[in-house]
Design an enzyme around this catalytic site. Structure first.
Site, PDB file in Angstrom:
ATOM      1  N   CYS A   3       0.906  -1.646   0.308  1.00  0.00           N
ATOM      2  CA  CYS A   3      -0.203   0.199  -0.333  1.00  0.00           C
ATOM      3  C   CYS A   3       0.964   1.207   0.441  1.00  0.00           C
ATOM      4  O   CYS A   3       1.970   1.168   1.062  1.00  0.00           O
ATOM      5  CB  CYS A   3      -0.757  -0.122   0.864  1.00  0.00           C
ATOM      6  SG  CYS A   3      -1.123   1.437   2.016  1.00  0.00           S
ATOM      7  N   ASP A  29       0.153  16.491  -1.813  1.00  0.00           N
ATOM      8  CA  ASP A  29       0.548  15.682  -2.863  1.00  0.00           C
ATOM      9  C   ASP A  29       0.560  16.060  -4.056  1.00  0.00           C
ATOM     10  O   ASP A  29       1.324  16.657  -4.465  1.00  0.00           O
ATOM     11  CB  ASP A  29      -1.208  16.461  -3.864  1.00  0.00           C
ATOM     12  CG  ASP A  29      -2.488  14.888  -4.172  1.00  0.00           C
ATOM     13  OD1 ASP A  29      -3.283  14.039  -3.461  1.00  0.00           O
ATOM     14  OD2 ASP A  29      -1.898  14.541  -5.523  1.00  0.00           O
ATOM     15  N   HIS A  45      -3.861   1.207   8.572  1.00  0.00           N
ATOM     16  CA  HIS A  45      -4.633   1.034   6.957  1.00  0.00           C
ATOM     17  C   HIS A  45      -6.018   0.952   7.574  1.00  0.00           C
ATOM     18  O   HIS A  45      -6.258  -0.036   7.588  1.00  0.00           O
ATOM     19  CB  HIS A  45      -3.955   0.090   6.409  1.00  0.00           C
ATOM     20  CG  HIS A  45      -4.161  -0.491   4.945  1.00  0.00           C
ATOM     21  ND1 HIS A  45      -4.049  -0.070   4.131  1.00  0.00           N
ATOM     22  CD2 HIS A  45      -5.177  -1.209   4.933  1.00  0.00           C
ATOM     23  CE1 HIS A  45      -4.161  -0.274   2.953  1.00  0.00           C
ATOM     24  NE2 HIS A  45      -5.421  -0.832   3.571  1.00  0.00           N
ATOM     25  N   GLY A  92     -14.903   7.814  -7.158  1.00  0.00           N
ATOM     26  CA  GLY A  92     -13.125   8.262  -7.487  1.00  0.00           C
ATOM     27  C   GLY A  92     -12.247   7.845  -6.678  1.00  0.00           C
ATOM     28  O   GLY A  92     -10.996   9.219  -6.910  1.00  0.00           O
ATOM     29  N   THR A  94      -8.970   6.256  -5.804  1.00  0.00           N
ATOM     30  CA  THR A  94      -7.701   5.579  -6.469  1.00  0.00           C
ATOM     31  C   THR A  94      -7.024   5.269  -5.496  1.00  0.00           C
ATOM     32  O   THR A  94      -6.086   3.832  -6.150  1.00  0.00           O
ATOM     33  CB  THR A  94      -7.262   6.259  -8.088  1.00  0.00           C
ATOM     34  OG1 THR A  94      -6.451   7.383  -6.917  1.00  0.00           O
ATOM     35  CG2 THR A  94      -7.990   6.942  -8.558  1.00  0.00           C
ATOM     36  N   HIS A  97      -6.135   3.198   0.865  1.00  0.00           N
ATOM     37  CA  HIS A  97      -5.843   3.924   2.400  1.00  0.00           C
ATOM     38  C   HIS A  97      -7.069   4.815   2.036  1.00  0.00           C
ATOM     39  O   HIS A  97      -5.959   5.749   1.433  1.00  0.00           O
ATOM     40  CB  HIS A  97      -4.184   3.461   2.268  1.00  0.00           C
ATOM     41  CG  HIS A  97      -3.794   4.044   3.781  1.00  0.00           C
ATOM     42  ND1 HIS A  97      -2.637   2.757   4.639  1.00  0.00           N
ATOM     43  CD2 HIS A  97      -3.910   4.541   4.553  1.00  0.00           C
ATOM     44  CE1 HIS A  97      -3.210   3.836   5.820  1.00  0.00           C
ATOM     45  NE2 HIS A  97      -3.655   4.872   5.850  1.00  0.00           N
ATOM     46  N   HIS A  99      -7.932   8.400   2.779  1.00  0.00           N
ATOM     47  CA  HIS A  99      -7.385   9.779   2.863  1.00  0.00           C
ATOM     48  C   HIS A  99      -7.887  11.197   3.170  1.00  0.00           C
ATOM     49  O   HIS A  99      -9.612  10.750   2.285  1.00  0.00           O
ATOM     50  CB  HIS A  99      -6.190   9.605   1.926  1.00  0.00           C
ATOM     51  CG  HIS A  99      -6.619   9.442   0.579  1.00  0.00           C
ATOM     52  ND1 HIS A  99      -7.093   8.480   0.234  1.00  0.00           N
ATOM     53  CD2 HIS A  99      -6.900   9.999  -0.432  1.00  0.00           C
ATOM     54  CE1 HIS A  99      -6.899   8.294  -0.931  1.00  0.00           C
ATOM     55  NE2 HIS A  99      -7.224   9.605  -1.547  1.00  0.00           N
ATOM     56  N   HIS A 101      -8.510  14.781   1.702  1.00  0.00           N
ATOM     57  CA  HIS A 101      -7.700  15.665   0.541  1.00  0.00           C
ATOM     58  C   HIS A 101      -7.803  17.509   1.280  1.00  0.00           C
ATOM     59  O   HIS A 101      -9.621  17.453   1.730  1.00  0.00           O
ATOM     60  CB  HIS A 101      -8.440  16.113  -0.744  1.00  0.00           C
ATOM     61  CG  HIS A 101      -8.157  14.668  -1.957  1.00  0.00           C
ATOM     62  ND1 HIS A 101      -7.575  14.598  -2.401  1.00  0.00           N
ATOM     63  CD2 HIS A 101      -8.533  13.506  -1.621  1.00  0.00           C
ATOM     64  CE1 HIS A 101      -7.411  13.434  -2.796  1.00  0.00           C
ATOM     65  NE2 HIS A 101      -8.215  12.726  -2.496  1.00  0.00           N
TER      66      HIS A 101
HETATM   67  P1  AMP Z   1      -8.154   9.539  -4.334  1.00  0.00           P
HETATM   68  O1  AMP Z   1      -8.039   9.602  -6.165  1.00  0.00           O
HETATM   69  O2  AMP Z   1      -8.944  10.407  -3.929  1.00  0.00           O
HETATM   70  O3  AMP Z   1      -7.535   8.278  -3.992  1.00  0.00           O
HETATM   71  O4  AMP Z   1      -6.458  10.217  -4.406  1.00  0.00           O
HETATM   72  C1  AMP Z   1      -5.291   9.847  -4.272  1.00  0.00           C
HETATM   73  C2  AMP Z   1      -4.369  10.606  -4.926  1.00  0.00           C
HETATM   74  O5  AMP Z   1      -3.239  10.781  -4.461  1.00  0.00           O
HETATM   75  C3  AMP Z   1      -4.556  11.890  -5.705  1.00  0.00           C
HETATM   76  O6  AMP Z   1      -4.634  13.433  -5.636  1.00  0.00           O
HETATM   77  C4  AMP Z   1      -2.930  11.474  -6.019  1.00  0.00           C
HETATM   78  O7  AMP Z   1      -1.920  12.670  -6.798  1.00  0.00           O
HETATM   79  C5  AMP Z   1      -2.446  10.997  -4.967  1.00  0.00           C
HETATM   80  N1  AMP Z   1      -1.195  10.626  -4.570  1.00  0.00           N
HETATM   81  C6  AMP Z   1      -0.956   9.041  -4.873  1.00  0.00           C
HETATM   82  N2  AMP Z   1       0.382   9.273  -5.293  1.00  0.00           N
HETATM   83  C7  AMP Z   1       1.189   9.705  -4.154  1.00  0.00           C
HETATM   84  C8  AMP Z   1       2.470   9.604  -3.834  1.00  0.00           C
HETATM   85  N3  AMP Z   1       3.416   9.115  -3.990  1.00  0.00           N
HETATM   86  N4  AMP Z   1       2.300  10.617  -2.957  1.00  0.00           N
HETATM   87  C9  AMP Z   1       1.324  11.491  -2.603  1.00  0.00           C
HETATM   88  N5  AMP Z   1       0.774  12.002  -3.601  1.00  0.00           N
HETATM   89  C10 AMP Z   1       0.496  10.847  -3.871  1.00  0.00           C
HETATM   90 ZN    ZN Z   2      -2.123   1.215   3.669  1.00  0.00          ZN
END
Ligand code: AMP
Ligand code: ZN
Length: 113
Positions: A3, A29, A45, A92, A94, A97, A99, A101
């Protein structure tokens, strides 16, 4: 576990950390959508909001109050900001884990796309 956000929490991969304590870590981000775009995550997690349990109640509250603190530190508390958690496919999400924003530093559009 494979992850990416657990790896960020464990410092196995680098990130721009803006806040950390025993339970929570926040980092910039990678692809910012606003002048301030920070991801606030539990170190534990949890896949997404669907996966949170009653015993996570305190952690969920702590995440919200941590976002409040970071928003103030980033200078966007007064101007305003948006907090978003994408849950599941149509939400949406991706990265699997949970999070939050934290977006600010510009006017946000509504409704979100
Ligand atoms: P979500 O689409 O809500 O799952 O958001 C995932 C977010 O994680 C996106 O805004 C990506 O730009 C961000 N993201 C993915 N990999 C990384 C990383 N290694 N460091 C910082 N942000 C990341
Ligand atoms: Zn995780």
């Amino acid at each position: 576990m494979d992850c990416i956000f657990c790896k960020i929490a464990n410092k196995e991969i680098p990130s721009g950390i803006v806040y950390e304590d025993d339970d929570v870590i926040a980092f910039n981000d990678l692809n910012p959508e606003a002048p301030v775009h920070i991801l606030v995550i539990p170190k534990k997690h949890i896949v997404n909001l669907n996966d949170a349990k009653p015993e996570d109640q305190q952690l969920l509250g702590k995440l919200m109050l941590t976002i409040q603190k970071i928003a103030a530190e980033q200078g966007i508390a007064e101007s305003g900001y948006r907090v978003v958690t994408n849950c599941g496919e149509q939400g949406g999400q991706t990265v699997m884990h949970m999070h939050f924003h934290l977006l600010g530093g510009r006017e946000m559009l509504w409704p979100a796309g």
